[in-house]
Design a protein around this motif. Structure first.
Motif, PDB file in Angstrom:
ATOM      1  N   GLU A   1       0.510   1.493  -3.314  1.00  0.00           N
ATOM      2  CA  GLU A   1       1.974   1.358  -3.405  1.00  0.00           C
ATOM      3  C   GLU A   1       2.686   2.514  -2.730  1.00  0.00           C
TER       4      GLU A   1
ATOM      5  N   THR B   1       8.983  -9.604  -1.327  1.00  0.00           N
ATOM      6  CA  THR B   1       8.316  -9.576  -2.616  1.00  0.00           C
ATOM      7  C   THR B   1       9.048 -10.465  -3.610  1.00  0.00           C
TER       8      THR B   1
ATOM      9  N   ARG C   1       0.775  -8.469  -7.512  1.00  0.00           N
ATOM     10  CA  ARG C   1       0.870  -7.482  -6.438  1.00  0.00           C
ATOM     11  C   ARG C   1      -0.460  -7.298  -5.711  1.00  0.00           C
TER      12      ARG C   1
END
Lengths: 858, 436
Positions: free
Chosen positions: B377, B391, B397
């Protein structure tokens, strides 16, 4: 002295004879004739307008003498009979101190034309005693002293409160005419002596003393107390004024047959407020009976007058009046126009006088009026006067100077009739210009604009109100072109409007015929004009309008009003209403309100008006979702009463089919016109006509430009711009100032190249090595992938490889990205906006061949 | 003694240097109309003649000055205006209106600004009253009233001209060009733009009214001239108070321009961009290295400045990453190689990383999955990787598809310079099959 049979003992009854004529403008009734019946005696005396009359004064032995100008009923309740007169003075009424100015002994029956404008001319009609005979003597004649008829009076000189003067020829001519058939009059001198006698009185005393003085000076009159003739007052202002108007109309009518028309004047003068139709009528009358000359003037005037009321009734409406114009031969047309115009003048002038009139019931006012030449004027009257003056000035231009002088004074004096007129005619300032012919108006517009606008512009209190749109003027005078090339350049500027538009004769004729036919038929219609930019659409329409305006001035077509709106000069389509309304009437309104007003005006108006020609430029920008603007513009002309001609201009030929709804395009109709792009021959002709007799260009140079432009667009503007640039290049290239430059083919070639050549290749050639390398990398990548688009990452790897091959230092990613965005900013490349990463997609904005060509050169 | 002397010298130098830096920084950062025009004499003449014709003869004109950024468009017009204003009485005889497409973003604002700058009668103080439509008709009326001989000429300068072409209907441009082609107040419309395709942006009726005069500024000078410009830009003006120091400084500038290494630096710079602004940036950076103890610029200063200029920004970021993050990037690189630029997700990267760790467990600590996720990230925050799609909240994720925004060469170069990089990692980077 004669003892006139006008005593208090015998009561008299006064009654109107004939039907009243309602003066439209002034809203009161005027009469032609009055009948005086003496009680106990069966005789009736008829007194007509134009006659000379005796008017009851303080002295029964010597009543006042005046010329009757008008009989009317005022608006008081019950209505009083009033009369308007022009006074004469007797010798004894002249201030004693000034009597010597005559320089001789006056004849017993001599009277003087009272030429003093600031004098009250309105009297109570019931103070009129009866007609009297007045004879005008030419300056050289001797006043006959012993006369059989004591009642005959003689006029030889005029008295203007300062000195005696012989009667002016015009006046003389005018007075001799009606005198025969007319009664006499005479006048109480009213106020003239006080100014002479009272050097230092306070205003209050002034009044009292003045009255006294009147007693002493002109025998013992009891003006204020007289039971029947409460106050016979003089209002010579009007008299003089209408006299002026006579002069004006006289002069304007003038030309060959003045004498013939003399008799008309007695008519015109008396109802001086009455406007055109009457006058036209009398004029036409005069013209119809040209044989009747001054010898039989008396009889003629008589029957003319008798006939006139009816005729007036008939001719009151405009159309018959117009017909009479038409009947007449050409020679008379011009005079009549003149007559019409000048007739407007007195009718307006009358206005401020109203104020006077009522005040005049008080002695003070009379006093003031006579003593002070500058009377208090209302603002409004001042305003009107201003305008009138401007108009007069304009009128004057078209006529002789002398006449101008004659017209102007009344404007300055600005007398008028009754108050009620003023009240009843509030839109006078606006109406005024409209009664004048439209051409006049349009040309006056600029003059009038400032005064009309300033007071009207109001709605928002916070805005600076009377802001005049204006760029300040330059201090240094603009230099005039000196050399041949500079002159040529001035003529080649697009703004230089040529005298005529070459190569658009056919289009010109078509549009002209269209508009002219609509004008002549008093109908409306639409025309759609299309063509690519720079083909002379707007210029041709302007030319047509100019010619039509000239024609209207020459009276070949009816006058019309011209309005121009441009879709590009509006912030949004509905603003077009605002602009039209403002140009039409000067009003300001919001868009929706303006639309309503215009719809009302065009769809439901009754009064016949002149045609409006509306030019709508850049029509396509008036497109709205509902198309209501276009709909309205094309719908109005279809109304019978609208008399609106719409000329719509746009670029695309099929605009009606493409963007308009059926109901809109159907109203637009099928009157279409298409302006073809200019051919090279036409462009050549245009250039030649502009450069007429200026040897600045070689023929080949012109031909080259014309051919180049015709091949590309046929846009005349482009052609002119290129030639203008060519003169500059020519000027640069030969620096010797005195060698007369001639634009050669090389110069035109350079100019053409400068304007038409694409700059991409030059830009690529002048870019840095890394930029050129990047372009190569793009080509290589395109070649590799066979697509016309690549991501930055792909190009970057190609770029790195190329750099390695050419021995250039390794380009970092940031540098290459900077190169890419630089090329993107000048649009050699098309890149995705706001993305600066590897995945940025890149395209060429130039053809690959061009890039190769540009890169190969070195 | 000698040390004292050098100290006093230092003091003098410190004073002079602050002045030098002020003068030169002003020169590099502002576009002063005093600076010289380089290689634009013809264009300058064209423009100034045109302005003079408008001002003196009252001839209306329109012209576009086109050139890439930093090619001196604004300088050109400023020069021409300055020269025009120096003509006697001309400053009261000409009105100027300056507009910028970045400031006047629509016609409404532009009109108000024009009205304000012309100081027409509906301007009170600094405010312009009335609605958009009123302003437009007022301004048009004002301009229409004038004529060639009596009205004061107005020069309109439209910076970022291409942005005006994006206004609705191009009303402003149409009206300005229309005035310039009709017998109204004389105006000159001068547009400055960097877009070569500017004429294609104009609507055809606007285009027809434009006179099609274009002045191109192309930076069309060669390298020798570039070196000359470098020297001139670095030299102190003759009116510098400390004559001695100025002489020395200018001498040094002359020497620098002849030095080989300097010429190499300049050549590199010139190859990248002919833009004078990039030269200014280079000089600015090297000027900052000049101090009292190091009073004169040297070739080294220039070279270091040049390095700063050509630094790869992404590579700099990579230098600051942790070993784990570097490992992830290498894993991504291998995935890219393997799947030909197809996007990847966290799980794929993690698996690749796990393979490496299992083989070379001794050199890299085997991190927990959440920790690796965190590192992943972080890379996303640094925009070294980027999601392919936007997103969406509920998608997992780990499985979101990503793309790497670094090129292979970039990664390899960055690894070369990465401090304390484990050898195994470096080897793994060169070949995904190195363990075989």
């Amino acid at each position: 002295m004669a003892h006139y049979p006008t005593r208090l003992k015998t009561r008299k009854t006064y009654s109107w004879v004939g039907r009243p004529l309602l003066d439209r403008k002034l809203c009161y009734q005027t009469y032609r004739e009055m009948c005086v019946k003496t009680e106990g005696c069966s005789t009736e005396i008829n007194i007509q307008v134009g006659q000379f009359v005796l008017i009851k004064g303080d002295d029964d032995e010597n009543p006042f003498v005046a010329k009757l100008l008008e009989l009317f009923e005022d608006d008081s309740d019950p209505p009083k009979k009033r009369a308007r007169v022009h006074w004469f003075v007797r010798f004894r009424e002249i201030p004693v101190r000034k009597q010597h100015l005559l320089g001789r002994k006056p004849a017993a029956q001599e009277i003087f034309w009272y030429d003093y404008p600031a004098c009250n001319s309105s009297i109570n009609a019931e103070t009129i005693i009866g007609p009297v005979q007045v004879i005008l003597l030419p300056p050289n004649d001797v006043v006959p002293t012993d006369l059989k008829n004591e009642k005959t009076l003689f006029v030889k000189l005029s008295w203007n409160e300062k000195k005696f003067r012989p009667l002016s020829p015009e006046l003389f001519a005018e007075l001799t005419k009606p005198q025969e058939g007319a009664a006499k009059c005479q006048k109480p001198v009213g106020a003239k002596n006080k100014s002479a006698e009272s050097p230092a009185w306070t205003p209050a005393e002034h009044v009292a003393k003045r009255i006294e003085s009147r007693h002493s000076a002109s025998k013992s009159r009891q003006t204020p107390t007289h039971p029947v003739t409460p106050r016979a007052r003089k209002r010579l202002e009007l008299a003089s004024d209408s006299w002026m108007s006579q002069q004006a109309s006289c002069a304007s009518l003038d030309s060959p047959g003045r004498t013939k028309r003399k008799m008309a004047f007695s008519e015109i003068t008396s109802p001086s407020k009455r406007s055109q139709p009457d006058k036209l009528q009398t004029l036409s009358q005069a013209l119809k009976a040209p044989e009747k000359t001054r010898e039989n003037g008396l009889s003629y005037t008589e029957d003319d007058k008798k006939a006139s009321p009816e005729r007036c009734m008939i001719l009151r409406t405009r159309i018959p009046a117009l017909k009479t114009i038409d009947i007449r031969d050409e020679r008379t047309l011009t005079p009549i126009r003149g007559g019409r115009r000048s007739s407007v003048v007195p009718s307006m002038i009358l206005k401020p006088e109203n104020i006077k009139k009522r005040d005049a019931k008080e002695a003070e006012t009379q006093n003031e009026a006579t003593c002070t030449p500058h009377r208090v004027r209302r603002k409004s009257s001042l305003l009107t006067m201003n305008r009138i003056r401007q108009q007069l000035r304009f009128l004057g231009n078209s006529k002789s100077d002398q006449e101008e002088k004659e017209i102007l004074p009344p404007a300055e004096i600005s007398d008028s009739s009754s108050e009620d007129e003023e009240a009843s005619t509030p839109p006078l300032p606006r109406r005024t210009p409209r009664t004048v012919s439209r051409n006049l108006r349009s040309s006056l517009k600029s003059l009038l604009k400032t005064p009309t606008k300033t007071p009207k512009k109001s709605p928002k209190p916070r805005t600076p109100r009377c802001a005049t749109p204006q760029i300040r003027s330059r201090n240094l005078a603009a230099q005039e072109p000196a050399s041949m090339l500079e002159k040529a350049r001035l003529r080649l500027h697009v703004s230089a409007v040529p005298e005529s538009l070459p190569c658009r004769e056919q289009e010109f004729q078509d549009i002209y015929n269209f508009v002219e036919s609509k004008l002549l038929d008093h109908t409306g219609g639409c025309m759609y004009i299309s063509g690519v930019p720079g083909t002379g659409k707007t210029a041709t329409v302007h030319e047509v309008i100019r010619c039509l305006q000239q024609a209207a001035q020459a009276n070949d077509v009816p006058p019309f009003q011209y309005i121009e709106v441009n879709g590009m000069k509006l912030t949004e389509p509905h603003q077009v209403y605002v602009q039209i309304l403002q140009k039409l009437t000067g009003q300001k309104a919001t868009a929706s309100h303006a639309a309503e007003l215009l719809a009302k005006r065009f769809c439901t108006r009754e009064s016949p008006q002149e045609t409006t020609v509306l030019l709508v430029d850049e029509l396509d920008l008036l497109w709205t979702h509902k198309q209501d603007v276009m709909y309205n513009l094309f719908d109005w002309p279809t109304h019978k009463k609208a008399r609106l001609v719409v000329l719509a201009i746009a670029n695309t030929m099929d605009l009606p089919e493409r963007i308009m709804m059926n109901r809109v395009s159907s109203r637009l109709g099928l009157t279409r016109m298409f302006f073809q792009p200019y051919t090279y021959n036409q462009l050549q002709q245009i250039l030649r006509s502009r450069l007429k007799c200026l040897k600045a260009f070689e023929d080949d140079a012109i031909q080259l430009v014309a051919r180049k432009v015709a091949a590309l667009s046929g846009d005349a503007r482009r052609c002119l711009d290129i030639c203008r640039r060519a003169t500059e290049i020519c000027e640069f290239s030969q620096q010797k100032p005195n060698s007369p430059g001639l634009v050669t083919i090389a110069h035109s070639m350079e100019a053409v190249d400068e304007m038409f050549s694409s700059s991409y290749i030059m830009a690529i050639k002048n870019s840095s090595i890394l930029e050129q390398g990047f372009l190569r990398a793009i080509l290589a990548e395109f070649h590799r992938s066979g697509l016309e688009e690549a991501t930055f990452q792909q190009i970057y790897s190609q770029h790195v490889a190329l750099c390695r091959m050419e021995g250039l230092p390794y380009p970092t990613m940031s540098e290459t990205m900077a190169v890419c965005s630089r090329l993107g900013s000048c649009r050699l490349l098309l890149v995705e906006p706001s993305r600066n990463d590897l995945l940025l997609r890149v395209r060429l904005n130039v053809s690959q061949d061009d890039v190769l060509y540009a890169l190969k050169e070195e | 003694m000698s040390s004292r002397k050098s100290k006093s010298n230092n003091l003098i130098h410190a004073e002079c240097l602050s002045q030098v830096q002020r003068i030169l920084r002003e020169r590099f950062c502002h576009q002063s109309p005093h600076s010289n025009l380089f290689g634009a004499q013809v264009q300058y003449k064209h423009l100034s003649e045109l302005l003079k014709r408008t001002a003196i003869h009252g001839e209306s004109n329109s012209v576009l000055i086109i050139g890439p950024r930093g090619s001196g468009k604004t300088m050109l017009i400023n020069h021409a205006l300055k020269e025009l204003m120096e003509i006697e009485e001309m400053s009261e005889n000409v009105l100027q209106v300056h507009l910028n497409g970045l400031l006047q973003i629509n016609d409404k604002i532009a009109l108000k600004e024009i009205t304000r700058q012309l100081n027409l009668e509906n301007v009170v103080g600094d405010k312009v009253f009335g609605s958009f439509a009123e302003n437009l008709s007022f301004l048009l009326e004002a301009l229409k009233k004038g004529d060639r001989t009596s009205s004061c000429p107005v020069i309109f300068i439209l910076d970022e001209f291409d942005l005006f072409a994006h206004h609705k209907n191009q009303t402003l441009l149409y009206n300005l060009f229309d005035i310039s082609q009709s017998a109204q107040t004389p105006i000159a419309v001068i547009g400055l733009t960097c877009r070569l395709d500017i004429l294609e942006l104009l609507e055809k009726r606007v285009k027809s009214r434009f006179s099609h005069r274009q002045i191109h500024l192309m930076n069309s000078f060669g390298f020798p001239q570039y070196v000359k410009i470098f020297k001139e830009q670095l030299s102190l003006p003759a009116e510098f108070p400390e004559k001695l120091f100025a002489e020395k400084w200018n001498e040094n500038a002359q020497c620098l321009s002849e030095e080989r290494s300097v010429q190499e630096v300049l050549q590199k710079h010139f190859n990248i961009s002919k833009n004078l602004r990039s030269l200014h940036m280079l000089l600015m950076l090297s000027l900052n290295r000049v101090t009292a103890s190091h009073p004169f610029m040297t070739a080294v200063d220039l070279m270091e400045a040049s390095q700063l200029c050509s630094m790869d920004s992404k590579a700099n970021i990579v230098h600051g990453l942790s070993v784990l993050e570097i490992c992830l990037i290498i894993a991504m690189k291998h995935l890219n190689d393997l799947y030909e630029e197809e996007p990847f997700n966290f799980q794929m990267v993690y698996n690749e990383f796990q393979k490496f760790v299992q083989r070379k467990a001794h050199s890299v600590y085997n991190f927990e999955k959440p920790v690796v996720m965190k590192a992943f990230e972080h890379l996303q925050q640094l925009e070294l990787i980027k999601p392919v799609e936007k997103t969406s909240g509920n998608s997992q994720r780990e499985y979101q598809l990503m793309k790497l925004l670094l090129d292979n060469t970039q990664i390899m170069n960055a690894l070369q310079k990465y401090p304390n990089c484990p050898t195994d990692v470096r080897q793994w980077a060169t070949s995904s099959l190195s363990w075989l």
